[in-house]
Scaffold this active site. Sequence first.
Site, PDB file in Angstrom:
ATOM      1  N   ARG A  71       0.807  -1.225   0.000  1.00  0.00           N
ATOM      2  CA  ARG A  71       0.000   0.000   0.000  1.00  0.00           C
ATOM      3  C   ARG A  71       0.833   1.263   0.000  1.00  0.00           C
ATOM      4  NH1 ARG A  71      -2.823  -0.660   5.398  1.00  0.00           N
ATOM      5  NH2 ARG A  71      -0.750  -1.461   5.814  1.00  0.00           N
ATOM      6  N   HIS A 115      23.230  30.036   5.160  1.00  0.00           N
ATOM      7  CA  HIS A 115      22.517  30.996   6.014  1.00  0.00           C
ATOM      8  C   HIS A 115      22.543  30.578   7.480  1.00  0.00           C
ATOM      9  CE1 HIS A 115      19.877  31.185   2.191  1.00  0.00           C
ATOM     10  NE2 HIS A 115      20.816  32.102   2.093  1.00  0.00           N
ATOM     11  N   LYS A 141      20.927  37.731  -3.440  1.00  0.00           N
ATOM     12  CA  LYS A 141      21.459  37.880  -2.083  1.00  0.00           C
ATOM     13  C   LYS A 141      22.550  36.841  -1.816  1.00  0.00           C
ATOM     14  CE  LYS A 141      18.657  36.731   1.150  1.00  0.00           C
ATOM     15  NZ  LYS A 141      17.562  36.679   2.117  1.00  0.00           N
ATOM     16  N   ASP A 142      22.313  35.581  -2.209  1.00  0.00           N
ATOM     17  CA  ASP A 142      23.295  34.526  -1.941  1.00  0.00           C
ATOM     18  C   ASP A 142      24.572  34.696  -2.753  1.00  0.00           C
ATOM     19  OD1 ASP A 142      21.731  33.365  -0.005  1.00  0.00           O
ATOM     20  OD2 ASP A 142      21.023  31.722  -1.268  1.00  0.00           O
TER      21      ASP A 142
END
Length: 183
Positions: A23, A61, A168-169
């Site tokens: 399943r 980050h 930004k990165d």
Amino acid sequence: MNVIETALPGVLILEPRVFGDARGYFFETWQEENYRKAGITCHFVQDNESKSSFGVLRGLHWQAMPYTQAKLVRVVQGAVLDVAVDVRKDSPTFGKHVAVELSAENKRQLFIPRGFAHGFAVLSQEAIFAYKCDNLYHPEAERGMRFDDPALAIDWRVSPKEWNLSEKDKKHPPLNQIQPLEI
């Protein structure tokens, strides 16, 4: 649940017990008691999800004090290379990283404690990435570091010509110009 320690103390790979049959499958993505036994004692307050296409690279980050975050990350669809970098001041592993492939298929999770930068690169056509945080996001505390800094030597497993980054990165400073976290 199988808990695998990494080269960075506190960064853990978690392999859940998966129950499958014709399943489909079932597994617990979070069960506080079991995670506490694995050493994860933080209280998660926010869940996030992102969808990205192949070559998207998000990071590296973290949040500055007092808004640092621990994260429990996983992939719901597709595959990513997930990376944690130690940014703790005076840590013996400062600037070192751990890279782990997380996928819908392997169902692995990565626990990243406070004091680490975080990022990931999408390895599949598309990926849905989900994570829990133990502190709320504060935009004024957001910090970043160059994902391709040679001092980090991260093999993102995506060709540089295929990288897809935010503006930004692309502008974050290298490791030797960040302000380390005092945790």
